[in-house]
Design an enzyme around this catalytic site. Structure first.
Site, PDB file in Angstrom:
ATOM      1  N   LYS A  91       0.484   4.021  -2.286  1.00 43.79           N
ATOM      2  CA  LYS A  91      -0.675   5.182  -2.707  1.00 43.79           C
ATOM      3  C   LYS A  91       0.144   6.224  -4.089  1.00 43.79           C
ATOM      4  O   LYS A  91      -0.090   7.327  -3.526  1.00 43.79           O
ATOM      5  CB  LYS A  91      -0.590   5.980  -1.050  1.00 43.79           C
ATOM      6  CG  LYS A  91      -1.937   5.112  -0.772  1.00 43.79           C
ATOM      7  CD  LYS A  91      -2.143   6.109   0.779  1.00 43.79           C
ATOM      8  CE  LYS A  91      -3.033   5.200   1.972  1.00 43.79           C
ATOM      9  NZ  LYS A  91      -2.747   3.991   2.287  1.00 43.79           N
TER      10      LYS A  91
ATOM     11  N   ASP B  70       1.119  -1.707  -0.201  1.00 42.01           N
ATOM     12  CA  ASP B  70      -0.529  -0.053  -0.345  1.00 42.01           C
ATOM     13  C   ASP B  70       0.757   1.004   0.349  1.00 42.01           C
ATOM     14  O   ASP B  70       1.374   1.720   0.763  1.00 42.01           O
ATOM     15  CB  ASP B  70      -0.946   0.324   0.967  1.00 42.01           C
ATOM     16  CG  ASP B  70      -2.033   1.147   1.157  1.00 42.01           C
ATOM     17  OD1 ASP B  70      -2.257   1.454   0.194  1.00 42.01           O
ATOM     18  OD2 ASP B  70      -2.397   1.614   2.462  1.00 42.01           O
TER      19      ASP B  70
END
Length: 247
Positions: A63, A61
Site C-alpha cells: 500500500k 501488498d
C-alpha cells in the site's frame, strides 16, 4: 482477467502471521490448494525480499503512499522481486500513481515481465464514520469515494483496484473495462466474527458481485485445519462461478 483462471487461482491467502517461519510453514501446507500468497508490511518489514523469494510471493501488498519519486523507486524495487501483483494507495494522488506506473515500464524493460499494479481505495477496516473523522466529504457515501478513486486509478493506467465487495458494482459502473481487476479483501466465512473489518462478505457473495480475486487471512490461518478452510472457500468460489454461468 484471463479466461483460464480457475476457482483456486482466485483465492490468495494473506500471510499476516507473527513470524517468517510461520508464514513459510503455512505456505508449504497450502501451496497446492490456493492461487497464491499475499505478503503485507508486517512480515515484509521483518524479512523482506528473502521471504518473497522463499515462498514465491505473487502479491506484495505494501500500500505504498509517499512522494511520487519515492513511490516510483519503491515500485521498481518491488517489481524486480518478481511478484505478479502489487499495491499503491490511490490517496497518493495522480502524480504518485503515474510515477508508479512509469516505474513498472522500467521493470518490464529490465525483465520482460510487467506485474499488475493495483490501487488501494478505502480500507475495509474503515466505515462511513471513519471517513468523516479524517475529513472526507460527508455529503458523499463511502461507495462514491471508492468509485472516484477507482476512476483515478484507471485514468492513471493502473491494472485494477482493491476494494470491498460492497463497492464492486459501483466500480464496475464507473470503469466498464472488463480487464480492470478488482481484488477484494474482508472475506469471512458465513456467520464469522468481523474482527477489525467492517465491510465483510462471503466468498460466494464477492465472486457473485464481480470480484476477480479474493484475499483471505484469519479465516484460513486461524482455522484448526487451514487446508480444509481453504478448500471450503474454493468450493464456495466455484459454486458462485457456476451460478453466474447458469444465468
Amino acid at each position: 482477467m484471463e479466461d483460464d483462471v480457475t476457482a483456486k487461482d482466485q483465492l490468495f491467502v494473506a500471510l499476516d502471521l507473527d513470524s517468517p517461519n510461520e508464514a513459510r510453514v503455512l505456505a508449504g501446507r497450502l501451496r497446492e490448494h490456493v492461487g497464491g500468497f499475499k505478503l503485507g508490511s508486517k512480515l515484509f518489514t521483518r524479512d523482506g525480499p528473502a521471504l518473497v523469494r522463499d515462498i514465491g510471493i505473487k502479491f506484495l501488498d505494501l500500500k505504498t503512499h509517499d512522494t511520487p519519486n519515492t513511490v516510483g523507486g519503491a515500485v521498481f524495487a518491488a517489481g524486480m522481486l518478481g511478484v505478479k501483483m502489487m499495491t499503491v494507495h490511490t490517496l497518493g494522488g495522480r502524480k504518485m500513481l503515474l510515477s508508479a506506473r512509469r516505474a513498472l515500464d522500467e521493470v518490464e524493460a529490465e525483465q520482460n515481465f510487467r506485474p499488475k499494479l493495483l490501487g488501494v481505495t478505502v480500507l475495509t477496516s474503515l466505515s462511513e464514520g471513519s471517513l468523516r473523522e479524517i475529513g472526507f466529504d460527508p455529503r458523499r457515501t463511502l461507495a462514491d469515494h471508492v468509485a472516484s478513486l477507482a476512476e483515478l486509478a484507471y485514468d492513471c493506467g493502473l491494472d485494477g483496484v482493491v476494494c470491498s465487495a460492497g463497492e464492486i458494482r459501483i466500480v464496475r459502473q464507473k470503469v466498464s473495462d472488463g480487464q480492470f481487476l478488482i481484488v477484494t479483501p474482508g472475506i469471512r466465512a458465513r456467520g464469522a466474527e468481523y474482527d477489525d473489518q467492517h465491510r465483510t462478505y462471503s466468498a460466494y457473495e464477492a465472486i457473485g458481485l464481480g470480484a476477480d480475486f479474493l484475499v483471505v487471512g484469519r479465516p484460513i490461518h486461524a482455522s484448526p485445519d487451514p487446508v480444509a478452510a481453504a478448500q471450503k472457500l474454493v468450493a464456495e468460489i466455484e459454486a458462485s462461478l457456476n451460478a453466474k454461468r447458469s444465468l
